[in-house]
Design a protein around this motif. Structure first.
Motif, PDB file in Angstrom:
ATOM      1  N   MET B   1     -10.066  11.865  -5.811  1.00  0.00           N
ATOM      2  CA  MET B   1      -8.927  11.734  -4.904  1.00  0.00           C
ATOM      3  C   MET B   1      -7.674  11.324  -5.677  1.00  0.00           C
ATOM      4  O   MET B   1      -7.730  10.522  -6.592  1.00  0.00           O
ATOM      5  CB  MET B   1      -9.218  10.664  -3.843  1.00  0.00           C
ATOM      6  N   THR B   2      -6.546  11.837  -5.224  1.00  0.00           N
ATOM      7  CA  THR B   2      -5.281  11.439  -5.846  1.00  0.00           C
ATOM      8  C   THR B   2      -4.783  10.138  -5.212  1.00  0.00           C
ATOM      9  O   THR B   2      -5.259   9.730  -4.155  1.00  0.00           O
ATOM     10  CB  THR B   2      -4.198  12.501  -5.622  1.00  0.00           C
ATOM     11  N   GLY B   3      -3.798   9.550  -5.851  1.00  0.00           N
ATOM     12  CA  GLY B   3      -3.189   8.350  -5.305  1.00  0.00           C
ATOM     13  C   GLY B   3      -2.671   8.577  -3.891  1.00  0.00           C
ATOM     14  O   GLY B   3      -2.808   7.712  -3.018  1.00  0.00           O
ATOM     15  N   ALA B   4      -2.064   9.747  -3.669  1.00  0.00           N
ATOM     16  CA  ALA B   4      -1.533  10.066  -2.340  1.00  0.00           C
ATOM     17  C   ALA B   4      -2.641  10.065  -1.293  1.00  0.00           C
ATOM     18  O   ALA B   4      -2.469   9.540  -0.186  1.00  0.00           O
ATOM     19  CB  ALA B   4      -0.840  11.424  -2.377  1.00  0.00           C
ATOM     20  N   GLN B   5      -3.786  10.652  -1.684  1.00  0.00           N
ATOM     21  CA  GLN B   5      -4.913  10.669  -0.747  1.00  0.00           C
ATOM     22  C   GLN B   5      -5.444   9.254  -0.499  1.00  0.00           C
ATOM     23  O   GLN B   5      -5.858   8.921   0.607  1.00  0.00           O
ATOM     24  CB  GLN B   5      -6.028  11.582  -1.279  1.00  0.00           C
ATOM     25  N   ILE B   6      -5.402   8.448  -1.555  1.00  0.00           N
ATOM     26  CA  ILE B   6      -5.833   7.048  -1.409  1.00  0.00           C
ATOM     27  C   ILE B   6      -4.928   6.323  -0.402  1.00  0.00           C
ATOM     28  O   ILE B   6      -5.401   5.621   0.492  1.00  0.00           O
ATOM     29  CB  ILE B   6      -5.805   6.325  -2.782  1.00  0.00           C
ATOM     30  N   VAL B   7      -3.615   6.529  -0.549  1.00  0.00           N
ATOM     31  CA  VAL B   7      -2.670   5.893   0.385  1.00  0.00           C
ATOM     32  C   VAL B   7      -3.030   6.293   1.818  1.00  0.00           C
ATOM     33  O   VAL B   7      -3.112   5.454   2.722  1.00  0.00           O
ATOM     34  CB  VAL B   7      -1.206   6.288   0.066  1.00  0.00           C
ATOM     35  N   LEU B   8      -3.265   7.569   1.999  1.00  0.00           N
ATOM     36  CA  LEU B   8      -3.588   8.076   3.331  1.00  0.00           C
ATOM     37  C   LEU B   8      -4.872   7.452   3.873  1.00  0.00           C
ATOM     38  O   LEU B   8      -4.939   7.021   5.028  1.00  0.00           O
ATOM     39  CB  LEU B   8      -3.722   9.601   3.263  1.00  0.00           C
ATOM     40  N   GLN B 133      -4.848   2.607  -9.402  1.00  0.00           N
ATOM     41  CA  GLN B 133      -6.075   1.833  -9.115  1.00  0.00           C
ATOM     42  C   GLN B 133      -5.801   0.639  -8.196  1.00  0.00           C
ATOM     43  O   GLN B 133      -6.682   0.151  -7.527  1.00  0.00           O
ATOM     44  CB  GLN B 133      -6.703   1.322 -10.430  1.00  0.00           C
ATOM     45  N   GLU B 134      -4.554   0.163  -8.208  1.00  0.00           N
ATOM     46  CA  GLU B 134      -4.229  -1.016  -7.398  1.00  0.00           C
ATOM     47  C   GLU B 134      -3.850  -0.683  -5.960  1.00  0.00           C
ATOM     48  O   GLU B 134      -3.650  -1.585  -5.135  1.00  0.00           O
ATOM     49  CB  GLU B 134      -3.069  -1.787  -8.053  1.00  0.00           C
ATOM     50  N   LEU B 135      -3.730   0.614  -5.644  1.00  0.00           N
ATOM     51  CA  LEU B 135      -3.235   1.001  -4.315  1.00  0.00           C
ATOM     52  C   LEU B 135      -4.023   0.378  -3.150  1.00  0.00           C
ATOM     53  O   LEU B 135      -3.415  -0.167  -2.226  1.00  0.00           O
ATOM     54  CB  LEU B 135      -3.183   2.530  -4.182  1.00  0.00           C
ATOM     55  N   PRO B 136      -5.367   0.426  -3.179  1.00  0.00           N
ATOM     56  CA  PRO B 136      -6.081  -0.160  -2.022  1.00  0.00           C
ATOM     57  C   PRO B 136      -5.761  -1.642  -1.814  1.00  0.00           C
ATOM     58  O   PRO B 136      -5.503  -2.063  -0.687  1.00  0.00           O
ATOM     59  CB  PRO B 136      -7.556   0.046  -2.386  1.00  0.00           C
ATOM     60  N   THR B 137      -5.714  -2.399  -2.910  1.00  0.00           N
ATOM     61  CA  THR B 137      -5.405  -3.831  -2.790  1.00  0.00           C
ATOM     62  C   THR B 137      -3.992  -4.031  -2.269  1.00  0.00           C
ATOM     63  O   THR B 137      -3.747  -4.857  -1.376  1.00  0.00           O
ATOM     64  CB  THR B 137      -5.527  -4.511  -4.178  1.00  0.00           C
ATOM     65  N   PHE B 171     -13.665   5.159  -3.963  1.00  0.00           N
ATOM     66  CA  PHE B 171     -12.664   4.454  -3.152  1.00  0.00           C
ATOM     67  C   PHE B 171     -13.340   3.456  -2.211  1.00  0.00           C
ATOM     68  O   PHE B 171     -14.186   3.830  -1.404  1.00  0.00           O
ATOM     69  CB  PHE B 171     -11.850   5.462  -2.342  1.00  0.00           C
ATOM     70  N   VAL B 172     -13.004   2.202  -2.385  1.00  0.00           N
ATOM     71  CA  VAL B 172     -13.506   1.176  -1.458  1.00  0.00           C
ATOM     72  C   VAL B 172     -12.300   0.405  -0.937  1.00  0.00           C
ATOM     73  O   VAL B 172     -11.504  -0.106  -1.727  1.00  0.00           O
ATOM     74  CB  VAL B 172     -14.469   0.188  -2.168  1.00  0.00           C
ATOM     75  N   TYR B 173     -12.174   0.358   0.380  1.00  0.00           N
ATOM     76  CA  TYR B 173     -11.055  -0.404   0.940  1.00  0.00           C
ATOM     77  C   TYR B 173     -11.468  -1.867   1.053  1.00  0.00           C
ATOM     78  O   TYR B 173     -12.523  -2.168   1.616  1.00  0.00           O
ATOM     79  CB  TYR B 173     -10.664   0.159   2.311  1.00  0.00           C
ATOM     80  N   PRO B 174     -10.672  -2.785   0.514  1.00  0.00           N
ATOM     81  CA  PRO B 174     -11.087  -4.194   0.555  1.00  0.00           C
ATOM     82  C   PRO B 174     -11.233  -4.702   1.996  1.00  0.00           C
ATOM     83  O   PRO B 174     -10.493  -4.289   2.880  1.00  0.00           O
ATOM     84  CB  PRO B 174      -9.938  -4.928  -0.146  1.00  0.00           C
ATOM     85  N   ASP B 175     -12.199  -5.608   2.186  1.00  0.00           N
ATOM     86  CA  ASP B 175     -12.416  -6.178   3.527  1.00  0.00           C
ATOM     87  C   ASP B 175     -11.428  -7.295   3.808  1.00  0.00           C
ATOM     88  O   ASP B 175     -11.081  -7.569   4.945  1.00  0.00           O
ATOM     89  CB  ASP B 175     -13.816  -6.807   3.639  1.00  0.00           C
ATOM     90  N   SER B 176     -11.072  -7.979   2.744  1.00  0.00           N
ATOM     91  CA  SER B 176     -10.235  -9.159   2.963  1.00  0.00           C
ATOM     92  C   SER B 176      -9.217  -9.256   1.831  1.00  0.00           C
ATOM     93  O   SER B 176      -9.304  -8.531   0.850  1.00  0.00           O
ATOM     94  CB  SER B 176     -11.111 -10.402   2.980  1.00  0.00           C
ATOM     95  N   VAL B 177      -8.266 -10.143   2.021  1.00  0.00           N
ATOM     96  CA  VAL B 177      -7.280 -10.346   0.960  1.00  0.00           C
ATOM     97  C   VAL B 177      -7.373 -11.786   0.475  1.00  0.00           C
ATOM     98  O   VAL B 177      -7.799 -12.672   1.205  1.00  0.00           O
ATOM     99  CB  VAL B 177      -5.834 -10.102   1.452  1.00  0.00           C
ATOM    100  N   ASP B 178      -6.987 -11.967  -0.761  1.00  0.00           N
ATOM    101  CA  ASP B 178      -6.936 -13.317  -1.291  1.00  0.00           C
ATOM    102  C   ASP B 178      -5.644 -13.446  -2.086  1.00  0.00           C
ATOM    103  O   ASP B 178      -5.573 -13.076  -3.244  1.00  0.00           O
ATOM    104  CB  ASP B 178      -8.166 -13.589  -2.166  1.00  0.00           C
TER     105      ASP B 178
END
Lengths: 163, 545
Positions: B1-8, B133-137, B171-178
């Protein structure tokens, strides 16, 4: 009144401008700002001196806390911390004046870090008040260049400003 | 997947169903991902600022985080006013901007603008995402920061190469933020709450001042219950209008320079003022010290920096208003302030003016009263007011009975209403969404008629046409000896014809007698609709002059 604020921030791109921009646009004057990395390379520490009233410093503290990269803000209590700044001064100084200058440096615990036939460069690490005295003593010789870092501060005793 | 697809994918994980935007070269990879995937609706606005207002209107109406996107350079700079508007009113939204390739940053290449730098004062936080690589976070954090604590807009600047690069690994979307330095406090301090209860029990003339924080905290019900249980009158700031039903016996109206007598009387004669999510702006309280001298001040706000900023607080309570009010409701016994409430009610009734109709003119204040009567028969409407006289006529004369009032209260952005109404209507398609504006503000945003038409967004627009910038004209009457400078709107088009050119139905009314029928027709329309009211030139914004 002058307040010394110590701020721990995430060591990220653009954080310094976020902090200084915030203080400026909220209408406060920064007297000095020193920044450097801490024992943890992900965290930087800033020592900021602002000149404002009590309400003002409360606002600065609260507004700084609102910045996402800010980890900890503390307004240091008068007398409960040690503050130092580094100053480097290049003064006009010929061979005849050199002994007098060395004497002055000795009294003020300054170091001579460079010398030429017509100039002398001194380094002083001290409080702001003593730095001011030092500079006023050098002024008659002719100050060619003056570089100050602004103060860095650390709390007295075992207390630390940590996350 | 591209970064754009990750954003989506990240947006989908956040439950985003619509994005308001305007494409361009640097954001093109994201637009390609949008169209290939097809799950997120894209609404093409006609100018980027309105994408921002639409995302903001969507947020306010839905309670979710609205999203807008633009390209780099001028696309991003056009968005700034909308971000500043949302920031001043604490509206959660996420703005995605394209950016030039990261290896070209800082070289002043075509359509490059330092948008994270430019938006620093107008965003709660911003990211320049140079690492795919940082996009999901980043996206997870952005949505979290926008919606929690004191809400606000968050900007994510996306260099083109970040969007084009392949994302490595799964691609794993984080569950939580810290986020180490971001832990908003939500529960009020128990000691301060105890002090507040004591102060409330002692007060003889208490008043609650409800601000925009009541809306952000979704605490309309708690506010009502709190006021009723303790029999405390409520006034509101412009941002708090609509939170208490306008005709409620405890509601004394909007306060401030453009507010009504009973509200201002209440705040100046109270012995206890409970500020709920109100930042004590200068238009609400021009002399806060005078109020604070007479009254004990309890200030409830999620943002500690608001407490003591414009007004000294005796009892500061930092926390989520809903939590704090619930807590206060639980821990207090019923109270009665009959004499105080009755006095205020009498003052409110005595100072509710009747505006005599003049033949051949629409009185905008009567119009707003009639509109609220008719609307409340249909549904809980969302009224979006623009800025100027129309904003004040709306706030003071539209009777809210459970509907919502959206307006640019802090920044006072003309040209806000159409975009915001569009976003609100898309969020709540079953509700009547009515944008009220002047002929000045309408001309700042009328390009968006095409957007309404294209996406079939049935916003109803009321234009109060008086051929001048009325609010500034009032100022020039009062302070500049009536020398009108730059306020005449000569050269404006025939608005009905203009609107009809877009294929949108429109009509004009020129008399109070025609208003009711025209409003009925407007509300019945299943399409967007524009009603032009020919209002007299000299009708003031204030209720009583």
């Amino acid at each position: 009144m002058r307040y010394t604020i110590t701020v721990l921030v995430q060591n990220h791109y653009g954080v310094l401008s976020k902090v200084s921009g915030l203080i400026a646009r909220r209408g406060f004057n920064i007297e000095s700002l020193a920044v450097g990395v801490t024992e943890n390379p992900d965290i930087s520490r800033m020592t900021i001196v602002v000149d404002c009233d009590e309400n003002g410093v409360e606002q600065v503290e609260k507004q700084l806390n609102k910045l996402i990269p800010t980890i900890k803000v503390r307004v240091l209590k008068e007398g409960a911390y040690i503050a130092r700044e580094l100053t480097m001064v290049k003064v006009s100084c010929n061979a005849k004046q050199r002994a007098e200058m060395m004497n002055l440096a000795d009294i003020m615990h300054a170091r001579i870090i460079d010398v030429t036939a017509t100039s002398l460069t001194l380094e002083l690490t001290d409080t702001t008040a003593r730095t001011e005295t030092f500079i006023s003593l050098l002024r008659p010789f002719g100050i060619k260049e003056l570089v100050r870092t602004g103060i860095s501060a650390i709390e007295l005793g075992v207390n630390t400003t940590k996350k | 997947m591209t970064g754009a697809q990750i954003v989506l994918e990240c947006l989908k994980k956040e439950g985003v169903s619509v994005v308001f935007g305007y494409p361009g070269a640097t954001i093109a990879p994201f637009y390609d991902a949008l169209v290939c995937d097809g799950t997120i609706k894209h609404v093409l606005v006609r100018q980027e600022q309105n994408a921002g207002h639409a995302a903001s209107g969507y947020s306010r109406a839905s309670g979710e985080v609205g999203v807008c996107c633009t390209t780099s350079g001028p696309g991003a700079t056009n968005l700034i006013t909308a971000l500043a508007t949302a920031y001043m009113d604490s509206i959660p939204m996420v703005a995605l901007t394209g950016q030039v390739r990261s290896d070209l940053l800082g070289r002043d290449v075509f359509q490059e603008a330092d948008i994270t730098g430019a938006c620093e004062p107008f965003t709660k936080h911003s990211y320049l995402a140079t690492d795919t690589q940082e996009l999901p976070t980043i996206i997870k954090e952005a949505f979290h920061i926008a919606a929690t604590g004191r809400p606000g807009p968050v900007l994510i600047d996306l260099p083109q190469d970040t969007l084009e690069r392949e994302f490595k690994g799964e691609f794993v979307y984080p569950d939580s933020v810290d986020i180490i330095g971001y832990k908003p406090r939500t529960a009020g301090h128990s000691l301060q709450i105890k002090r507040a209860i004591e102060a409330i029990s002692k007060a003889e003339c208490p008043v609650i001042c409800a601000g925009g924080g009541v809306v952000s905290a979704k605490s309309r019900r708690e506010l009502l219950k709190f006021a009723e249980k303790l029999d405390i009158p409520v006034v509101s700031t412009l941002m708090g209008v609509g939170m208490m039903p306008t005709e409620h016996p405890l509601y004394m109206g909007m306060l401030g320079t453009h507010g009504i007598y009973s509200a201002n009387y209440a705040i100046h004669h109270a012995d206890l003022v409970i500020l709920c999510g109100a930042r004590v702006g200068d238009r609400a309280m021009s002399k806060p010290d005078q109020i604070a001298k007479k009254a004990t001040i309890i200030h409830i706000d999620i943002d500690p920096a608001e407490i003591g900023k414009n007004m000294k607080a005796d009892i500061p309570i930092v926390g989520d208003i809903r939590n704090v009010l619930k807590n206060l409701i639980e821990k207090t016994d019923e109270l009665k302030h009959e004499a105080w409430v009755n006095d205020l009610r009498k003052r409110k009734a005595d100072h509710t003016p009747v505006f005599t109709s003049i033949k051949g003119q629409v009185d905008p204040r009567n119009f707003m009263r009639t509109l609220s009567e008719i609307v409340s028969r249909h549904s809980k409407a969302i009224l979006v007011a623009d800025v100027g006289e129309n904003q004040i006529w709306s706030a003071n004369n539209f009777a809210f009975r459970g509907g919502r009032f959206l307006t640019s209260g802090g920044l006072g952005t003309m040209g806000y209403s159409l975009g915001a109404a569009m976003g609100a209507k898309i969020a709540k398609p079953a509700r009547q969404v009515i944008a009220v504006c002047g002929d000045g503000s309408f001309q700042m945003m009328m390009c968006e008629l095409a957007t309404l038409k294209q996406h079939d967004v049935a916003v109803k627009v009321v234009i109060m046409e008086n051929n001048r910038l009325g609010m500034v004209r009032e100022l020039q009457d009062k302070l500049y000896g009536g020398r009108y400078s730059g306020v005449m709107l000569d050269g404006s088009p025939d608005f009905v014809k203009l609107v009809q050119a877009y294929g949108i139905p429109a009509e004009a009314v020129g008399d109070d007698d025609e208003v009711e029928g025209a409003i009925e027709r407007m509300l019945k329309s299943s399409e967007p609709y524009v009603l032009v009211c020919k209002v007299a030139a000299d009708i003031p914004s204030r209720q009583e002059d």
